[in-house]
Every structure is written in C-alpha cells, then in structure tokens.
Motif scaffolding. Sequence first.
Motif, PDB file in Angstrom:
ATOM      1  N   ARG A  76      -0.983  -5.142  -1.167  1.00 34.38           N
ATOM      2  CA  ARG A  76      -2.059  -4.632  -2.018  1.00 34.38           C
ATOM      3  C   ARG A  76      -2.364  -5.646  -3.105  1.00 34.38           C
ATOM      4  NH1 ARG A  76      -2.396  -1.143  -6.626  1.00 34.38           N
ATOM      5  NH2 ARG A  76      -0.137  -0.989  -6.683  1.00 34.38           N
ATOM      6  N   MET A 113       0.848  -1.187   0.000  1.00 33.43           N
ATOM      7  CA  MET A 113       0.000   0.000   0.000  1.00 33.43           C
ATOM      8  C   MET A 113       0.890   1.246   0.000  1.00 33.43           C
ATOM      9  SD  MET A 113      -2.954  -1.259  -0.237  1.00 33.43           S
ATOM     10  CE  MET A 113      -3.984   0.185   0.058  1.00 33.43           C
ATOM     11  N   GLY A 119      -6.896  -3.432  -5.520  1.00 33.43           N
ATOM     12  CA  GLY A 119      -6.690  -2.330  -4.593  1.00 33.43           C
ATOM     13  C   GLY A 119      -6.974  -2.672  -3.153  1.00 33.43           C
ATOM     14  N   ASP A 120      -7.542  -3.838  -2.880  1.00 29.87           N
ATOM     15  CA  ASP A 120      -7.823  -4.228  -1.505  1.00 29.87           C
ATOM     16  C   ASP A 120      -6.520  -4.474  -0.741  1.00 29.87           C
ATOM     17  OD1 ASP A 120     -10.472  -4.068  -2.073  1.00 29.87           O
ATOM     18  OD2 ASP A 120     -10.771  -6.241  -2.321  1.00 29.87           O
ATOM     19  N   THR A 121      -6.599  -4.264   0.553  1.00 30.15           N
ATOM     20  CA  THR A 121      -5.441  -4.489   1.423  1.00 30.15           C
ATOM     21  C   THR A 121      -5.558  -5.860   2.065  1.00 30.15           C
ATOM     22  OG1 THR A 121      -5.254  -2.137   1.906  1.00 30.15           O
ATOM     23  CG2 THR A 121      -4.158  -3.658   3.416  1.00 30.15           C
TER      24      THR A 121
END
Length: 612
Positions: free
Chosen positions: A104, A77, A108-110
């Motif tokens: 990431r 991220m 785009g999710d962590t």
Amino acid sequence: MTRPVERKPDAGVGNGQSGLHTRSDARFDALRDLVASGVVLVDFCGTITAVNAAAEAILHWKSEDLVGHDAIDIAVMPRYHLSARERLALIRTDGSWEGSVPLRRSNGDTLRCAVRARVVNQPTVHATGRATEEAAAVGGEVLVVFAPLASQPAGEAERAALLRAERAARSELEHVRDRLAFVASAGSRLASSLDVGMTYETVGALAVPRFGQLCVIDLWDGRRLDRAFVHDADADADPSRQSLVEEVRKLGGSQLEDHPGIRAALTARPVVVQATTPDVVASMYDDPHAQDVIVRTTKGQGLVTVPLITRGRVIGVLTLFGPGRAYGRKLGAGEDLPLIEQVATRAAQSIENARLFNAERRLARNLQESERRQRRAALTLQRSLLPAWPHHPGEVDVATRYFPGTEETEVGGDWYDVIPLSAGRTALVIGDVMGRGLRAATLMGQVRTAVRAYGRLDLPPKEILDLLDGIVADLGEAEIVTCIYAVFDRAQSNLTYASAGHLPLLVVDERGRARRLDHESGIPLGVGVCAAPEHAIAVPDDTVVAFYTDGLVEHRQRDVDAGIDQLVDALALATGTLEGMCDQVIDALRPPAGYDDDVALLLARAAHSDFA
C-alpha cells in the motif's frame, strides 16, 4: 540514502530495542544507494527499523512515516494483513521467503511487488531453547528486498532481478562487517605494542596493500615533517622497489609548503590527490629528482595523506601512495577514506603511547644510573672515612665488619671507630646517621671527625656526647644521629659508656652467656638536649662487648626487638677468635634476600694482661 532509525515516543515499541537499532544503523549507514530495489529491515515483531531511499520512492512514504511502525499495518493492504503475518511467522521459522505481495502506497493505491525476505540476525535464545517475544524484538532481524512487478508477471527475469538486488544488499552488508572487523583488529594490534618501531611496522602491515602500495609515516614538530618510517610490501621480493623505498625515505624534511603532508598537518584534515600530475608533484618538491620519485612511487595514480591526531594535537601524518586493493578490486586514492581515518586515529594513539613509554623508560634508566653513581660515590666516601686498620691496643682485642645493603638500597650513615686515649684506655664508638645516600655519608664523616677530635681530650663519655649534640645541631636541617661512646679502662677492668638513642650494648661473659644491657639511654643527637646518662660495667678477661647498628638486627620481616634477641643467641653460640665470631654472627642474622640496610658490627674483648 538509507534512513536511520528514529523512534517516536508514541510508536508503541517496547523497551529493550536499543541494541537492535545500533546494529541496524551501523550496517545501513554504510549501505547508501547501491541498489535500485527497495530495502527494508524489520525486527521479528514486524517493526520497521530502517529503509533506503528506493523504498521511499516505490511506496511514496517518507522514512519518518515508516521507521518505528509496524510494516504490515502501514505498508500492506488491510485484507492481506492476516496472510502477511503468517508469512512473517514462516520467515522466522524457515529463515527466508519469496513471492509477491500487494503493498500500500501513502495515497492508498495498491502496488504489487516481488518480495524476497531473509533472516539476517537470529534472536536471543533462552535456556529453554525458545526465543521469547521480548528477545525476538531485541535480537531478530529480517532483511526485505522488493521491487514493483509489471502489469504482467515477468517470471524468471523478475526473480533474477530480485536476487541481484538482494545479493547487492547482502554484499554491501558483508563489506560493512569487514570494515568493522578490520577496525577492531587494527585497534587490538596497535594497542598491544609499546615499542615505537613495532608500532610503525604494525601500521605498515595494516595499510599496505589494502589502502596503497607504499606507506610513509612522518612526525610533525610544528614546523617540519621528519620521515620516521617507510614500508612497501613488495620491497623484499623486488630489488627495484627496495631502492625506491630508500629514495622515498631520503625525501623526508624537504617538502614544500603546499605538500599534501604539510597541508594535512596544518589543517588537521586529510588531503586526497587523485593523480600525481607534473603540476601536483612540482607543488610538493622543487627538486626534479624528488618529483620523479613521487611519480614512480604512485605510478601517476595519486596518494592520500591523513593527519595523525591524538589528545587534540597533530603528531604526524600517514601517507599512502598509489592504489590500494580490497574487496577483490583496486581502490582509488582515498576511496576508503573513512576507514583510513579510523586506522590513523588508532595509530596516532599507539604511536604517542609508545613514545611516552619509551621516554619514561629512558628517564627511569637515567635515574637508575644516577642513583648507582651516587651510591658508588657515597660508598667510596663512607669506606674512606672508616678506619681501614683500627687501632689494636694490647689491652683490648677488636674485630669489625661493615658492608652496605643490597643494590636496591642507598648507602646509609653507619660508622664505627677505635680511638687510643691515655695509657690503658681506649675509646670504642659506633653511630648511625639517619638518612641515606651521599648526604648521610658526608654527615657521617663530619660527625666521626668531631668524635676523634673530642676523644683526644679524654673526656667522660657523657661530656663527649654533649659536645657532639651541639655539633649536630649546628649542621641544621633537623639532622639526627644515634651514637654510643664508650671508654675501656684496662686498669679498672671496666667499660664506661653513654648512649644517645642507640641500640643497647650486648655482653658475652667468659662462660659464653650473652645478655643485653638495658641501661637508660639519652635522646639522639640533634633532637634537643642529649643529657645521656653515663653507665659503667665490669669487663673481666675474655668478656666480649658487641656494638652494632640497626641494619644488622632489623629488616622487613623482623622487628628490632626480635632481631636483638636473635643476635644475643648468635653471640652465645659463636666461638673462636673475634674475627670468626663476627662472621658467624653476620651469617646467623643474614635475611634470605640479604641485608636491606647498612650493617656495622664491632666486637671488643678484654685481653689478658699483667696489669696490677
């Protein structure tokens, strides 16, 4: 499956990284899908060089989107980039790091993951003791193993799982290194021998017990397999295994068409038999005893046969019976097949080279023996044609020497003769047929016979050489002969001679002063019209005239003129009888390694007489 490095032109990676990629690929191609955790290899600049399938699945990135890109830019991220680069620098310094990192995904999710990183290759270090940035990119590598964390930290359990994943990855890397080292060692050992038997023994030592319990090498002639070698590592310690080895050896040449060895030889592809069931062994041999031997050899656990291929053709097959043992466990038939094929390829090259070398060595021995036989025949012929007891008329004393060159040289065509003519006249002849071997000796015999026949006519030396020139020309094939024909007349106390391209006569007067007779000479016999001029010299009592061939005065370290000068000096120093003078001259001119050409020497001296 791990993905190899595929650099994109716009990946922004500097030059000089090809060596790194090659090493990474070699390791990760063998890693496969042994671990469920994500595995990523990055260089010291942070560029991803390889990933495995688990890493793709966890991050939802495709390998082509990861490899060649900066790991921190693409998989961490953005707000953690600075701390991530600090940790990378710490890893380069300390060698390892572990902790959790928010990664990431492609959408785009962590995803927070437990990460364990360790340096597996140090960069190149310059004389200053510090690795440059460029060197780091080339030589430094970091192995990163990661796994997703649950919503609540699992503490020691997660850490243990991560450690297991890392150990599994490192263990497989060690196996890859072991395989590469084994192949390198096998190639070196096989390349060091040019003896077929030693090559077979080396193959057996490499293959057993790593790939099987018993190793067999069969040679293929395009129609059948002939058993060449059988090796069992336990045969020396176990008598029952020794008898089994002999039984396996006797099975060579009796294989059926569906035998794995025949199939491997015909298809040039390996054949793996997982279990030697009754149906399988029945397809290999029709003899029940042979079938029983195979079952006892493999213990029912199978075999693998690999073709021995070199220079585009199959020269035989390598068969390994029963399970092998490596990496601390048993290996099933063909489990390490790619490594077995590597050994077979190198074994085939070594066996073929050894066979070619042995064939060339046999050919060389046969050639040497043929040359020795020819030399003996030529020497026997030549000695039989030379006068065993030259005529010793009362008006002239004669001493002669002849011997061939060293064993390494062929017999030449040197000869001499002493021919009695009319009362008080004696012909003295010496000659040299150009060339060596049986042909030169045969030609010498023909020329010598002609000389004796013409000599009986008591013709002048010039006419004798003219007649000989025609004889040599009639023999054809550009035969060349040098010759001196001289007539000693005791009543006139002179020597009349003519030379057809031969070396000059040497004369030693009664005071021991030696000199060469630099009279004009004709061209050798057989070249053209000889036209040898005739010369006459006075020969008082006790004058010695020396006739010789080039083998006496010329060799590799001495030219002809220098040799003649040395002969003149040797004659001036020689004393005693003519026989003694011959020995003194031969010893004085003998090269350190011996004469490398035939040597003929004839010394004639006018004897005391009461001629008026």
